[in-house]
Design a protein around this motif. Structure first.
Motif, PDB file in Angstrom:
ATOM      1  N   PRO A  46       0.818  -1.216   0.000  1.00 52.23           N
ATOM      2  CA  PRO A  46       0.000   0.000   0.000  1.00 52.23           C
ATOM      3  C   PRO A  46       0.850   1.263   0.000  1.00 52.23           C
ATOM      4  O   PRO A  46       1.927   1.312   0.601  1.00 52.23           O
ATOM      5  CB  PRO A  46      -0.800  -0.116   1.306  1.00 52.23           C
ATOM      6  N   GLU A  47       0.345   2.269  -0.660  1.00 57.87           N
ATOM      7  CA  GLU A  47       1.055   3.542  -0.748  1.00 57.87           C
ATOM      8  C   GLU A  47       1.270   4.159   0.626  1.00 57.87           C
ATOM      9  O   GLU A  47       2.280   4.840   0.860  1.00 57.87           O
ATOM     10  CB  GLU A  47       0.264   4.494  -1.645  1.00 57.87           C
ATOM     11  N   SER A  48       0.362   3.910   1.559  1.00 61.85           N
ATOM     12  CA  SER A  48       0.500   4.467   2.911  1.00 61.85           C
ATOM     13  C   SER A  48       1.758   3.955   3.593  1.00 61.85           C
ATOM     14  O   SER A  48       2.354   4.658   4.421  1.00 61.85           O
ATOM     15  CB  SER A  48      -0.725   4.108   3.757  1.00 61.85           C
ATOM     16  N   ILE A  49       2.176   2.739   3.247  1.00 65.06           N
ATOM     17  CA  ILE A  49       3.401   2.177   3.810  1.00 65.06           C
ATOM     18  C   ILE A  49       4.611   2.691   3.041  1.00 65.06           C
ATOM     19  O   ILE A  49       5.620   3.094   3.629  1.00 65.06           O
ATOM     20  CB  ILE A  49       3.353   0.636   3.793  1.00 65.06           C
ATOM     21  N   TRP A  68       5.797  -3.703   8.569  1.00 64.13           N
ATOM     22  CA  TRP A  68       7.018  -4.357   8.115  1.00 64.13           C
ATOM     23  C   TRP A  68       6.714  -5.717   7.504  1.00 64.13           C
ATOM     24  O   TRP A  68       7.341  -6.139   6.523  1.00 64.13           O
ATOM     25  CB  TRP A  68       8.001  -4.526   9.271  1.00 64.13           C
ATOM     26  N   THR A  69       5.758  -6.419   8.074  1.00 60.97           N
ATOM     27  CA  THR A  69       5.371  -7.720   7.524  1.00 60.97           C
ATOM     28  C   THR A  69       4.893  -7.569   6.086  1.00 60.97           C
ATOM     29  O   THR A  69       5.254  -8.370   5.210  1.00 60.97           O
ATOM     30  CB  THR A  69       4.270  -8.360   8.385  1.00 60.97           C
ATOM     31  N   VAL A  70       4.092  -6.545   5.841  1.00 61.45           N
ATOM     32  CA  VAL A  70       3.608  -6.288   4.477  1.00 61.45           C
ATOM     33  C   VAL A  70       4.765  -5.900   3.565  1.00 61.45           C
ATOM     34  O   VAL A  70       4.906  -6.417   2.454  1.00 61.45           O
ATOM     35  CB  VAL A  70       2.535  -5.181   4.482  1.00 61.45           C
ATOM     36  N   MET A  71       5.610  -4.986   4.043  1.00 64.82           N
ATOM     37  CA  MET A  71       6.741  -4.545   3.235  1.00 64.82           C
ATOM     38  C   MET A  71       7.657  -5.707   2.862  1.00 64.82           C
ATOM     39  O   MET A  71       8.136  -5.819   1.734  1.00 64.82           O
ATOM     40  CB  MET A  71       7.525  -3.469   3.986  1.00 64.82           C
ATOM     41  N   TYR A 122       6.076 -11.515  -3.954  1.00 69.38           N
ATOM     42  CA  TYR A 122       5.246 -11.140  -5.102  1.00 69.38           C
ATOM     43  C   TYR A 122       6.093 -11.015  -6.361  1.00 69.38           C
ATOM     44  O   TYR A 122       5.669 -11.399  -7.459  1.00 69.38           O
ATOM     45  CB  TYR A 122       4.519  -9.832  -4.816  1.00 69.38           C
ATOM     46  N   CYS A 123       7.289 -10.476  -6.206  1.00 64.49           N
ATOM     47  CA  CYS A 123       8.215 -10.371  -7.329  1.00 64.49           C
ATOM     48  C   CYS A 123       8.471 -11.757  -7.929  1.00 64.49           C
ATOM     49  O   CYS A 123       8.388 -11.951  -9.148  1.00 64.49           O
ATOM     50  CB  CYS A 123       9.519  -9.733  -6.874  1.00 64.49           C
ATOM     51  N   ARG A 124       8.748 -12.721  -7.069  1.00 62.76           N
ATOM     52  CA  ARG A 124       9.019 -14.079  -7.542  1.00 62.76           C
ATOM     53  C   ARG A 124       7.791 -14.712  -8.186  1.00 62.76           C
ATOM     54  O   ARG A 124       7.895 -15.385  -9.229  1.00 62.76           O
ATOM     55  CB  ARG A 124       9.499 -14.949  -6.371  1.00 62.76           C
TER      56      ARG A 124
END
Length: 414
Positions: free
Chosen positions: A272-275, A287-290, A296-298
């Motif tokens: 999310p942009e908020s992060i 941090w877990t989301v980040m 996701y890249c993989r």
């Protein structure tokens, strides 16, 4: 390494579209479905193989200009900034020769039929095809099969016939929507991203030079979501490529490392942009989301045939040889030297680049930070190589990011 990885153009653009569709649950499968619909509508209308291919690509990338921090993509209502994001998308795509028509269709994909019907312009007509595909998808509820929704959607589209949409395009959709198997394909657009023209021009393979150029487009779309990182990937790509060359690797491998650098933060489209824009420490849950972005890249890149090495290099950029990295906590036995080259390039770029909330580290502090990581986080061979060439590499980073910054602001200048 091979001069040609066998990457097809459609696979590369599909991976970008899948990434863009991670931004919000409100746009789940939006770009891939608009691409699918634009391709099927163009075939139904009898357009040429070239136009079918270009409308497929235009649909897959149509809202690329809405991804920057200046134009949020949290929902599917763009009426307030339609002109802005259409023009930004056009400017993003137009530098690439294969996408000349694609860029034009993106530029006009919010034009209303009533405003263009007397202009007798095929480009505007094609832009209106993307508009129709876009608006069809907006009507689809994500939590139920589309088969039971098609009659309602047809009526919604018919209401706008002659005003928002070309009547011929509306008729084409009505005919298309009752064909056997159409609803199933609509529910699985990622498996149906091909044209129906016998030439299948979307399957053309890309040279490594073309891959390098097109993945620079990816890096812009990735980085422009946040003012904090608007030039980051360009810097990482140039540092990683140059470090690889300093290791006496073939020039082709240096370019492949630059491609990995362009793509390494693709998974941040799911953050999310908020992060991304938070000016301060992240909470544990943030941090877990980040830290999920390399996963996701993989997930996205592993589906691109021919990208095995590039996927490894790009998606392991937060792993460390001491096992303290993320997301998998890999150790030195699991990480090639090439993975570490990109990881070191990422750290070096992150600590030396200026960001809106702080200046980049001066040389003495940056060198100390990197030296502290030598032998623990990363191979001392890689860190020492960077430190031995620090000033030259920093100059390369500055030039690359200066060029990227100019391109970013050019999107919004007349």
């Amino acid at each position: 390494m091979s001069e040609n990885l066998g990457v097809r153009l459609i696979e590369l653009i599909k991976s970008l579209s899948l990434g863009m569709d991670l931004i919000s649950s409100a746009v789940s499968n939006h770009h891939v479905r608009v691409g699918f619909l634009a391709a099927r509508l163009s075939h139904q209308l009898g357009y040429s193989a070239e136009v079918q291919r270009d409308l497929l690509f235009a649909g897959l990338m149509h809202d690329a200009g809405a991804l920057s921090y200046r134009s949020r993509l949290d929902a599917l209502e763009f009426e307030t900034d339609g002109i802005v994001h259409c023009e930004a998308g056009y400017r993003l795509v137009r530098p690439y020769p294969r996408f000349y028509s694609v860029a034009q269709y993106i530029r006009h994909h919010h034009d209303k039929y009533a405003d263009i019907k007397d202009k007798n312009n095929f480009t505007l007509e094609c832009g209106n095809v993307v508009n129709l595909a876009d608006r069809i998808d907006v009507q689809i509820k994500r939590d139920v099969p589309s088969a039971g929704q098609l009659e309602r959607i047809r009526q919604k589209i018919i209401e706008k016939k002659g005003i928002m949409f070309n009547p011929l395009h509306v008729e084409a959709f009505c005919d298309l929507s009752v064909q056997p198997g159409f609803a199933d394909q609509l529910d699985n657009p990622q498996d149906n991203l091909f044209t129906l023209a016998p030439e299948h021009l979307e399957n053309e393979e890309l040279s490594h030079n073309e891959l390098l150029e097109y993945t620079r487009l990816f890096s812009k779309i990735i980085d422009y979501r946040s003012s904090f990182t608007a030039t980051h990937s360009r810097g990482v790509a140039e540092i990683a490529g140059t470090l690889t060359c300093l290791m006496d690797s073939p020039s082709i491998k240096c370019d492949y490392m630059r491609i990995a650098g362009n793509l390494h933060d693709l998974g941040k489209l799911a953050v999310p942009e908020s992060i991304l824009e938070k000016n301060g420490p992240l909470k544990d849950e943030e941090w877990t989301v980040m830290r999920s972005h390399p996963k996701y890249c993989r997930k996205i890149l592993s589906a691109v045939q021919g990208f095995t090495n590039i996927t490894e290099w790009a998606c392991n950029h937060h792993e460390r040889i001491d096992g303290k990295g993320y997301p998998f906590g890999l150790t030195g036995a699991d990480l090639s030297l090439d993975c570490q080259v990109l990881a070191v390039a990422d750290v070096f770029t992150a600590i030396t680049e200026d960001r809106p909330y702080r200046d980049g580290m001066p040389m003495d502090i940056a060198r100390a930070v990197l030296k502290d990581m030598s032998g623990s986080a990363f191979s001392s061979d890689v860190v020492d190589l960077l430190l031995d060439n620090y000033e030259d590499l920093n100059s390369i980073r500055k030039v690359a990011q200066s060029n990227a910054r100019k391109e970013f602001f050019d999107l919004y200048e007349a």
